[in-house]
Write a protein that holds these residues in place. Structure first.
Motif, PDB file in Angstrom:
ATOM      1  N   LEU A 187       0.854  -1.012  -0.048  1.00 12.63           N
ATOM      2  CA  LEU A 187       0.157  -0.020   0.171  1.00 12.63           C
ATOM      3  C   LEU A 187       0.610   1.129  -0.057  1.00 12.63           C
ATOM      4  O   LEU A 187       1.582   1.513   0.451  1.00 12.63           O
ATOM      5  CB  LEU A 187      -0.932  -0.014   0.866  1.00 12.63           C
ATOM      6  N   ALA A 188       0.014   1.586  -1.105  1.00 14.47           N
ATOM      7  CA  ALA A 188       1.342   3.588  -0.812  1.00 14.47           C
ATOM      8  C   ALA A 188       0.519   4.659  -1.898  1.00 14.47           C
ATOM      9  O   ALA A 188       0.157   4.637  -2.293  1.00 14.47           O
ATOM     10  CB  ALA A 188       2.779   3.176  -2.084  1.00 14.47           C
ATOM     11  N   VAL A 189       1.142   5.516  -1.173  1.00 15.06           N
ATOM     12  CA  VAL A 189      -0.014   6.462  -1.170  1.00 15.06           C
ATOM     13  C   VAL A 189       1.303   7.813  -1.644  1.00 15.06           C
ATOM     14  O   VAL A 189       2.224   8.008  -0.250  1.00 15.06           O
ATOM     15  CB  VAL A 189      -0.780   7.506   0.073  1.00 15.06           C
ATOM     16  N   LEU A 190       1.261   9.232  -2.235  1.00 13.51           N
ATOM     17  CA  LEU A 190       2.359   9.777  -2.389  1.00 13.51           C
ATOM     18  C   LEU A 190       2.168  10.326  -1.378  1.00 13.51           C
ATOM     19  O   LEU A 190       0.662  11.137  -0.340  1.00 13.51           O
ATOM     20  CB  LEU A 190       1.677  10.311  -4.243  1.00 13.51           C
ATOM     21  N   PRO A 191       3.267  11.420  -0.856  1.00 15.00           N
ATOM     22  CA  PRO A 191       3.264  11.544   0.884  1.00 15.00           C
ATOM     23  C   PRO A 191       2.785  13.016   0.686  1.00 15.00           C
ATOM     24  O   PRO A 191       1.576  13.270   1.739  1.00 15.00           O
ATOM     25  CB  PRO A 191       5.002  12.426   0.786  1.00 15.00           C
ATOM     26  N   GLU A 192       2.326  14.384  -0.406  1.00 17.02           N
ATOM     27  CA  GLU A 192       1.874  14.989  -0.858  1.00 17.02           C
ATOM     28  C   GLU A 192       0.358  14.459  -0.922  1.00 17.02           C
ATOM     29  O   GLU A 192      -0.839  15.535  -0.309  1.00 17.02           O
ATOM     30  CB  GLU A 192       2.310  15.815  -1.708  1.00 17.02           C
ATOM     31  N   HIS A 193      -0.148  13.748  -0.518  1.00 18.69           N
ATOM     32  CA  HIS A 193      -1.819  12.739  -0.904  1.00 18.69           C
ATOM     33  C   HIS A 193      -2.487  12.396   0.565  1.00 18.69           C
ATOM     34  O   HIS A 193      -3.090  11.657   0.183  1.00 18.69           O
ATOM     35  CB  HIS A 193      -1.937  12.826  -2.116  1.00 18.69           C
ATOM     36  N   ARG A 194      -1.328  12.269   1.430  1.00 15.40           N
ATOM     37  CA  ARG A 194      -1.533  11.204   2.638  1.00 15.40           C
ATOM     38  C   ARG A 194      -2.798  12.289   3.819  1.00 15.40           C
ATOM     39  O   ARG A 194      -2.387  13.040   3.508  1.00 15.40           O
ATOM     40  CB  ARG A 194      -0.766  10.968   3.285  1.00 15.40           C
ATOM     41  N   ARG A 195      -3.563  12.157   4.138  1.00 12.67           N
ATOM     42  CA  ARG A 195      -3.893  12.233   5.061  1.00 12.67           C
ATOM     43  C   ARG A 195      -5.110  12.722   4.737  1.00 12.67           C
ATOM     44  O   ARG A 195      -5.949  13.482   5.112  1.00 12.67           O
ATOM     45  CB  ARG A 195      -3.845  12.613   6.266  1.00 12.67           C
ATOM     46  N   THR A 196      -5.959  12.401   3.671  1.00 13.25           N
ATOM     47  CA  THR A 196      -7.139  12.701   2.449  1.00 13.25           C
ATOM     48  C   THR A 196      -7.709  12.130   2.111  1.00 13.25           C
ATOM     49  O   THR A 196      -8.556  12.025   1.856  1.00 13.25           O
ATOM     50  CB  THR A 196      -6.123  13.250   1.396  1.00 13.25           C
ATOM     51  N   GLY A 197      -7.161  10.424   3.274  1.00 17.27           N
ATOM     52  CA  GLY A 197      -8.871   9.283   2.821  1.00 17.27           C
ATOM     53  C   GLY A 197      -8.296   8.536   2.120  1.00 17.27           C
ATOM     54  O   GLY A 197      -9.341   7.238   1.518  1.00 17.27           O
ATOM     55  N   ILE A 198      -7.013   8.638   1.089  1.00 12.30           N
ATOM     56  CA  ILE A 198      -6.970   7.934   0.225  1.00 12.30           C
ATOM     57  C   ILE A 198      -6.377   5.955   0.707  1.00 12.30           C
ATOM     58  O   ILE A 198      -6.834   5.343   0.273  1.00 12.30           O
ATOM     59  CB  ILE A 198      -5.889   8.657  -0.871  1.00 12.30           C
ATOM     60  N   GLY A 199      -5.816   6.738   1.518  1.00 10.23           N
ATOM     61  CA  GLY A 199      -5.291   4.968   2.359  1.00 10.23           C
ATOM     62  C   GLY A 199      -6.635   4.269   2.689  1.00 10.23           C
ATOM     63  O   GLY A 199      -6.564   3.047   1.968  1.00 10.23           O
ATOM     64  N   LEU A 200      -7.862   4.912   3.150  1.00  9.28           N
ATOM     65  CA  LEU A 200      -9.053   4.415   3.733  1.00  9.28           C
ATOM     66  C   LEU A 200      -9.536   3.794   2.231  1.00  9.28           C
ATOM     67  O   LEU A 200     -10.171   2.442   2.211  1.00  9.28           O
ATOM     68  CB  LEU A 200      -9.897   5.613   4.440  1.00  9.28           C
ATOM     69  N   ASP A 201      -9.679   4.686   1.333  1.00  6.11           N
ATOM     70  CA  ASP A 201     -10.102   3.963  -0.133  1.00  6.11           C
ATOM     71  C   ASP A 201      -9.751   2.997  -0.625  1.00  6.11           C
ATOM     72  O   ASP A 201     -10.753   1.823  -0.651  1.00  6.11           O
ATOM     73  CB  ASP A 201     -10.388   5.731  -1.016  1.00  6.11           C
ATOM     74  N   LEU A 202      -8.416   3.227  -0.988  1.00  6.93           N
ATOM     75  CA  LEU A 202      -8.184   1.895  -0.693  1.00  6.93           C
ATOM     76  C   LEU A 202      -7.851   0.459  -0.639  1.00  6.93           C
ATOM     77  O   LEU A 202      -8.294  -0.131  -1.071  1.00  6.93           O
ATOM     78  CB  LEU A 202      -6.281   2.445  -1.434  1.00  6.93           C
ATOM     79  N   MET A 203      -7.786   0.541   1.368  1.00  6.53           N
ATOM     80  CA  MET A 203      -7.667  -0.638   1.493  1.00  6.53           C
ATOM     81  C   MET A 203     -10.040  -0.987   1.527  1.00  6.53           C
ATOM     82  O   MET A 203      -9.688  -2.106   1.575  1.00  6.53           O
ATOM     83  CB  MET A 203      -8.073  -0.173   3.209  1.00  6.53           C
ATOM     84  N   ASP A 204     -10.580  -0.096   1.549  1.00  8.19           N
ATOM     85  CA  ASP A 204     -12.060  -0.757   1.166  1.00  8.19           C
ATOM     86  C   ASP A 204     -12.083  -0.934   0.094  1.00  8.19           C
ATOM     87  O   ASP A 204     -12.910  -2.139   0.048  1.00  8.19           O
ATOM     88  CB  ASP A 204     -12.704   0.545   1.194  1.00  8.19           C
ATOM     89  N   ALA A 205     -11.383  -0.469  -1.464  1.00  3.44           N
ATOM     90  CA  ALA A 205     -11.233  -1.333  -2.340  1.00  3.44           C
ATOM     91  C   ALA A 205     -11.050  -3.263  -2.660  1.00  3.44           C
ATOM     92  O   ALA A 205     -11.274  -3.822  -2.982  1.00  3.44           O
ATOM     93  CB  ALA A 205     -10.729  -0.464  -3.664  1.00  3.44           C
ATOM     94  N   ALA A 206      -9.656  -2.835  -2.465  1.00  5.96           N
ATOM     95  CA  ALA A 206      -9.009  -4.022  -1.941  1.00  5.96           C
ATOM     96  C   ALA A 206      -9.547  -4.929  -0.728  1.00  5.96           C
ATOM     97  O   ALA A 206      -9.501  -6.334  -1.286  1.00  5.96           O
ATOM     98  CB  ALA A 206      -7.488  -3.889  -1.186  1.00  5.96           C
ATOM     99  N   HIS A 207     -10.699  -4.407   0.074  1.00  4.80           N
ATOM    100  CA  HIS A 207     -11.477  -4.791   1.108  1.00  4.80           C
ATOM    101  C   HIS A 207     -12.529  -5.716   0.268  1.00  4.80           C
ATOM    102  O   HIS A 207     -13.023  -7.124   0.354  1.00  4.80           O
ATOM    103  CB  HIS A 207     -11.763  -4.912   2.312  1.00  4.80           C
ATOM    104  N   ARG A 234      -5.641  -0.507  11.713  1.00  9.36           N
ATOM    105  CA  ARG A 234      -6.148  -0.575  12.923  1.00  9.36           C
ATOM    106  C   ARG A 234      -7.616   0.063  12.447  1.00  9.36           C
ATOM    107  O   ARG A 234      -9.049  -0.374  13.436  1.00  9.36           O
ATOM    108  CB  ARG A 234      -5.982   0.157  13.755  1.00  9.36           C
ATOM    109  N   HIS A 235      -8.160   0.615  12.127  1.00  7.74           N
ATOM    110  CA  HIS A 235      -9.376   1.614  12.468  1.00  7.74           C
ATOM    111  C   HIS A 235      -9.631   1.178  10.553  1.00  7.74           C
ATOM    112  O   HIS A 235     -11.188   1.138  10.733  1.00  7.74           O
ATOM    113  CB  HIS A 235      -8.867   3.112  11.426  1.00  7.74           C
ATOM    114  N   CYS A 236      -9.099  -0.070  10.390  1.00  7.47           N
ATOM    115  CA  CYS A 236      -9.320  -0.602   8.870  1.00  7.47           C
ATOM    116  C   CYS A 236     -10.432  -2.561  10.012  1.00  7.47           C
ATOM    117  O   CYS A 236     -10.641  -3.267   9.476  1.00  7.47           O
ATOM    118  CB  CYS A 236      -8.422  -1.174   7.964  1.00  7.47           C
ATOM    119  N   GLY A 237      -9.274  -2.640  10.824  1.00  8.85           N
ATOM    120  CA  GLY A 237      -9.830  -3.265  11.383  1.00  8.85           C
ATOM    121  C   GLY A 237      -9.443  -4.514  11.984  1.00  8.85           C
ATOM    122  O   GLY A 237      -9.401  -5.984  12.397  1.00  8.85           O
ATOM    123  N   TYR A 238      -7.918  -4.416  11.357  1.00  7.86           N
ATOM    124  CA  TYR A 238      -6.701  -5.345  11.927  1.00  7.86           C
ATOM    125  C   TYR A 238      -6.434  -5.331  13.704  1.00  7.86           C
ATOM    126  O   TYR A 238      -6.361  -4.204  14.050  1.00  7.86           O
ATOM    127  CB  TYR A 238      -5.619  -4.745  11.068  1.00  7.86           C
TER     128      TYR A 238
END
Length: 259
Positions: A187-207, A234-238
């Motif tokens: 899982l990787a998000v460009l530093p300038e785009h972090r803390r915008t919900g992209i990581g959560l969106d990617l995890m939801d799509a992967a799940h 942890r927010h994603c239930g891990y």
């Protein structure tokens, strides 16, 4: 004997229930990258402790000056430490139950899968590798061989990308599934785009993809001091498992002994 500058192909050191291969490490061709299949489980083991010494001799004969492992579980790590390896990275291994009710999620970013045709385009893969490099740096980023290895490490895999305002990928997730176990391989998000919900969106799509392929449990690992990633998982239930993983290294010399 080969010199460290001689081109090398991947070398199979052991083939069986556990497969061990070595190839040049992308960031330093004088070092071998040792990939041990199935090494993430808590009780995985190499076929015999003496085998490690033989592998080191073989790598020294091929001209390698050192060797780095992929992430391995505690039992294999203990054997490698006894053979002169030192830990260079500690990883927390986490697990999530995928069989329960799915909490609703409204994505803020467009996330799309990359199927085989797109992954065959070098420009697309180069963009993914660039995101990975800018996320993890020279020391830990993926190169093309390690990205290919990750996509083939499970029975089925899927790469999903998050696109920014200009339609250019700004993050990606690589998920895989074998039997009923899912894996967040990367899982990787460009530093300038972090803390915008992209990581959560990617995890939801992967799940969602993993559940559609029959996954009831999912595993992911991250550096023990990566507080941002740990909070996301942890927010994603891990929850952390009772054991972690390690990456280890050692130097090699011609005629290295088996001790």
């Amino acid at each position: 004997m080969r010199t460290p500058t001689t081109p090398r192909q991947a070398t199979v050191l052991w083939s069986g229930a556990v497969t061990v291969t070595a190839r040049p490490w992308s960031h330093d061709k004088s070092r071998a990258y040792l990939l041990i299949s199935g090494a993430h489980t808590g009780h995985a083991a190499v076929p015999g402790e003496d085998m490690v010494g033989h592998w080191m001799e073989r790598l020294a004969e091929l001209g390698y000056e050192g060797v780095r492992t992929g992430a391995v579980g505690p039992d294999i790590a203990r054997i490698l430490v006894d053979k002169g390896f030192l830990p260079v990275q500690d990883l927390t291994l986490l697990s999530a139950d995928m069989s329960g009710r799915v909490a609703p999620h409204t994505p803020t970013t467009q996330v799309r899968p990359l199927r085989g045709g797109f992954l065959g385009r070098r420009a697309v893969v180069d963009r993914i590798l660039d995101i990975d490099h800018r996320s993890f740096g020279d020391e830990w980023s993926l190169d093309l061989p390690s990205f290919d290895e990750a996509t083939r490490a499970t029975h089925r895999s899927r790469v999903l990308v998050a696109k920014g305002a200009a339609g250019v990928p700004v993050g990606f997730v690589l998920a895989g599934v074998s039997d009923s176990t899912g894996f967040i391989q990367r899982l990787a998000v460009l530093p300038e785009h972090r803390r915008t919900g992209i990581g959560l969106d990617l995890m939801d799509a992967a799940h969602r993809w993993l559940r559609s392929r029959g996954s009831t449990t999912c595993l992911v690992n991250t550096e023990t001091d990566n507080l941002g990633a740990l909070a996301l998982y942890r927010h994603c239930g891990y929850a952390p498992l009772p054991y972690g993983l390690q990456v280890l290294e050692r130097t090699l010399t011609t005629g290295v002994n088996r001790s």
